[in-house]
Motif scaffolding. Structure first.
Motif, PDB file in Angstrom:
ATOM      1  N   THR A 267       0.821  -1.221   0.000  1.00 33.34           N
ATOM      2  CA  THR A 267       0.000   0.000   0.000  1.00 33.34           C
ATOM      3  C   THR A 267       0.853   1.269   0.000  1.00 33.34           C
ATOM      4  O   THR A 267       0.388   2.339   0.385  1.00 33.34           O
ATOM      5  CB  THR A 267      -0.955   0.016   1.211  1.00 33.34           C
ATOM      6  OG1 THR A 267      -0.200  -0.120   2.412  1.00 33.34           O
ATOM      7  CG2 THR A 267      -1.988  -1.093   1.096  1.00 33.34           C
ATOM      8  N   VAL A 268       2.090   1.138  -0.446  1.00 34.94           N
ATOM      9  CA  VAL A 268       2.961   2.302  -0.674  1.00 34.94           C
ATOM     10  C   VAL A 268       3.251   2.356  -2.168  1.00 34.94           C
ATOM     11  O   VAL A 268       3.791   1.401  -2.732  1.00 34.94           O
ATOM     12  CB  VAL A 268       4.283   2.195   0.112  1.00 34.94           C
ATOM     13  CG1 VAL A 268       5.152   3.427  -0.152  1.00 34.94           C
ATOM     14  CG2 VAL A 268       4.018   2.029   1.600  1.00 34.94           C
ATOM     15  N   ILE A 269       2.883   3.464  -2.824  1.00 35.35           N
ATOM     16  CA  ILE A 269       3.094   3.565  -4.266  1.00 35.35           C
ATOM     17  C   ILE A 269       3.843   4.847  -4.604  1.00 35.35           C
ATOM     18  O   ILE A 269       3.836   5.819  -3.843  1.00 35.35           O
ATOM     19  CB  ILE A 269       1.764   3.489  -5.054  1.00 35.35           C
ATOM     20  CG1 ILE A 269       0.782   4.567  -4.610  1.00 35.35           C
ATOM     21  CG2 ILE A 269       1.153   2.104  -4.919  1.00 35.35           C
ATOM     22  CD1 ILE A 269      -0.515   4.579  -5.419  1.00 35.35           C
ATOM     23  N   LEU A 270       4.502   4.828  -5.767  1.00 31.30           N
ATOM     24  CA  LEU A 270       5.371   5.923  -6.200  1.00 31.30           C
ATOM     25  C   LEU A 270       4.725   6.698  -7.345  1.00 31.30           C
ATOM     26  O   LEU A 270       4.160   6.105  -8.267  1.00 31.30           O
ATOM     27  CB  LEU A 270       6.720   5.369  -6.653  1.00 31.30           C
ATOM     28  CG  LEU A 270       7.489   4.558  -5.608  1.00 31.30           C
ATOM     29  CD1 LEU A 270       8.691   3.867  -6.246  1.00 31.30           C
ATOM     30  CD2 LEU A 270       7.931   5.445  -4.448  1.00 31.30           C
ATOM     31  N   LEU A 271       4.864   8.026  -7.296  1.00 33.07           N
ATOM     32  CA  LEU A 271       4.244   8.917  -8.272  1.00 33.07           C
ATOM     33  C   LEU A 271       5.302   9.810  -8.914  1.00 33.07           C
ATOM     34  O   LEU A 271       6.355  10.079  -8.325  1.00 33.07           O
ATOM     35  CB  LEU A 271       3.198   9.817  -7.603  1.00 33.07           C
ATOM     36  CG  LEU A 271       1.837   9.248  -7.188  1.00 33.07           C
ATOM     37  CD1 LEU A 271       1.963   8.121  -6.185  1.00 33.07           C
ATOM     38  CD2 LEU A 271       0.960  10.369  -6.621  1.00 33.07           C
ATOM     39  N   GLY A 272       5.000  10.318 -10.109  1.00 37.34           N
ATOM     40  CA  GLY A 272       5.824  11.345 -10.742  1.00 37.34           C
ATOM     41  C   GLY A 272       7.280  10.963 -10.895  1.00 37.34           C
ATOM     42  O   GLY A 272       7.621   9.834 -11.266  1.00 37.34           O
ATOM     43  N   ASP A 273       8.178  11.919 -10.605  1.00 38.40           N
ATOM     44  CA  ASP A 273       9.614  11.687 -10.756  1.00 38.40           C
ATOM     45  C   ASP A 273      10.104  10.522  -9.904  1.00 38.40           C
ATOM     46  O   ASP A 273      11.059   9.825 -10.278  1.00 38.40           O
ATOM     47  CB  ASP A 273      10.397  12.945 -10.365  1.00 38.40           C
ATOM     48  CG  ASP A 273      10.337  14.038 -11.422  1.00 38.40           C
ATOM     49  OD1 ASP A 273       9.515  13.921 -12.350  1.00 38.40           O
ATOM     50  OD2 ASP A 273      11.101  15.014 -11.315  1.00 38.40           O
TER      51      ASP A 273
END
Length: 392
Positions: A267-273
Motif C-alpha cells: 500500500t505504498v506507491i510511487l508517483l511522478g519523478d
C-alpha cells in the motif's frame, strides 16, 4: 498518541497535490508532508504541454490564470540548420513552476488537505498500518502512502525500489530577465538547440508577462560527466549571443532513461519523478506527474471502497504510460540523439519536409503519443525525405 490519516502523501508537487485534491474531495483525511518551504523552486523550463490540460481541467485548475505565455510553435536548430513549426490552436503554455505548483497545492488546501512542513526519516510497516517517522520525532500512521518526493525519493529507498544511476539525466536552468524586444524576437515560439550535446538540447522559453526567458539544458548524466567544456559556460555563451546576462543557475538530476521496474510495495506507491515518469525524449514530466496523481487517487478510492489491491490497480492504470516511456520514448530518444551525423540528417529532412517537422512538433509537445510517433517516423515512411536530404 499518533496522528492518523487515511492517506499520507510525501511531496507537494503536481503529482502529490493532484492526488490529494481528488481524495479530499471524496471525503478522505489526507496529509501532505513537504520538506521545503512553499512555494518552492523547481528545476524546470516551465512549459505546460497540451497533454497536461485535461488533467488540470479535472482538478479544477485554470491554466490561463497562471500562464505567462501561450506558445504558437517552436523553432529547432542544429548548427546552421534552423527549422520550425506553428501548431495552430494547440494549447502550450509557459509558467513559473513555483506559481503553477502552488496553485495546485492551494487547491488541495481549499479541499481540506493538511500540509505538514517536515521531512520523512523512515517508514515502518505494522500489519496493515504504515508508521511514518518525521524529523521532529513525531510519528504518523496511515493505511496508504504515496511517495511523490522526486528523483531522490526517500520513500522509494525505504521500500527497496531502485532507480539505476545510468538512467539519470541532468539539467541546468535559470529565469533570465529580458526586454520586450528580445522576448518578441522568439515570435511566441519555444526554442530548442541540439547543436551542443550528443544527447539532449538547450532550450529557451520566453515568458512575456514575466519579462523573462527560461534558459536551460537537459542531457544524460554520462554526457555531463564527460563534457570537456563546463556546461555553465555553454549556457553563458548562448545567453551572450542574445545579449542576456545569466543570473544564478540551478541544477538537478532528472529521470531520463525510463521508469522504475516496480511502482511500489503493497500500500505504498510511487508517483511522478519518484517513479521515473519523465519523457526520455524531451525531459517533460508535468503531464505524467498529474496523470499519476489522478491514477493513484482513483486506485486508493477503489482500495478503500472495494478492497481492490492498491498496487495492482495503480500499476494497471499506469501501464500505457510505462510502455510509452520505456518502449516508444526510448526508441525516439535513440532516433533523435543517435550521433551527430544521424541528427544532421534528421534536421535536413525536417527543413525540407514540413510534414516531418509537424510530426516532430506533435511528438515533442505530446499532441500525439510516442507510439504514434514511432509508427509514423518509420524508415520506410521517411525514405523519400531521406533521399532528398542526402542529395541536396
Amino acid at each position: 498518541m499518533k496522528d492518523s490519516y487515511d492517506i499520507i502523501i510525501v511531496g507537494a508537487g503536481p503529482a502529490g497535490s493532484a492526488a490529494s485534491i481528488i481524495l479530499a474531495n471524496k471525503g478522505f483525511k489526507v496529509a501532505i508532508i513537504e520538506k521545503e518551504n512553499l512555494p518552492r523552486h523547481k528545476h524546470c523550463g516551465g512549459c505546460i504541454s497540451s497533454r497536461s490540460i485535461p488533467s488540470l481541467q479535472k482538478l479544477g485548475i485554470n491554466i490561463e490564470s497562471v500562464s505567462l505565455h501561450k506558445y504558437k510553435g517552436f523553432t529547432m536548430r542544429y548548427g546552421d540548420l534552423v527549422t520550425g513549426y506553428d501548431w495552430g490552436d494547440m494549447k502550450v503554455y509557459g509558467v513559473y513552476r513555483e506559481v503553477f505548483d502552488y496553485a495546485i497545492t492551494n487547491k488541495a488546501i481549499d479541499a481540506g488537505v493538511v500540509i505538514l512542513k517536515n521531512q520523512v526519516k523512515k517508514l515502518r510497516m505494522e500489519d496493515d498500518i504504515i508508521l511514518v517517522f518525521l524529523d521532529n520525532d513525531n510519528i504518523l500512521e496511515t493505511k496508504v502512502l504515496f511517495g511523490a518526493d522526486g528523483i531522490h525519493s526517500i520513500i522509494r529507498k525505504e521500500i527497496g525500489v531502485t532507480y539505476q544511476k545510468n538512467k539519470l539525466g541532468f539539467c541546468l536552468e535559470t529565469e533570465v530577465p529580458a526586454t520586450d524586444e528580445i522576448i518578441d524576437s522568439y515570435n511566441d515560439r519555444l526554442f530548442l538547440d541540439f547543436s551542443y550535446f550528443k544527447e539532449g538540447y538547450i532550450w529557451a522559453f520566453p515568458k512575456k508577462l514575466g519579462k523573462t526567458i527560461n534558459i536551460g539544458f537537459g542531457t544524460d548524466f554520462h554526457t555531463v560527466k564527460n563534457s570537456k567544456i563546463p556546461i555553465k559556460k555553454i549556457l553563458q555563451r548562448y545567453a551572450q549571443d542574445k545579449s542576456l546576462f545569466l543570473p544564478r543557475i540551478h541544477g538537478a538530476f532528472i529521470p531520463f532513461g525510463g521508469t522504475v521496474d516496480c511502482f511500489g510495495r503493497n500500500t505504498v506507491i510511487l508517483l511522478g519523478d519518484a517513479a521515473g515518469l519523465v519523457s526520455p525524449l524531451s525531459g517533460e514530466g508535468i503531464s505524467y506527474a498529474l496523470e499519476s496523481g489522478i491514477y493513484a487517487a482513483e486506485s486508493a478510492i477503489d482500495f478503500f471502497e472495494h478492497n481492490t489491491p492498491l498496487l495492482e490497480s495503480y500499476s494497471r492504470k499506469l501501464n500505457s504510460i510505462k510502455n510509452e516511456i520505456n518502449i516508444y520514448g526510448l526508441q525516439l530518444q535513440k532516433k533523435m540523439y543517435r550521433g551527430r551525423t544521424h541528427r544532421k540528417l534528421m534536421f535536413k529532412m525536417c527543413s525540407k519536409n514540413q510534414d516531418i517537422m509537424k510530426k516532430l512538433g506533435e511528438i515533442f509537445t505530446q499532441k500525439i503519443t510516442y507510439e504514434q510517433g514511432v509508427k509514423q517516423l518509420t524508415p520506410l515512411k521517411l525514405l523519400p525525405a531521406m533521399v532528398k536530404a542526402l542529395v541536396t
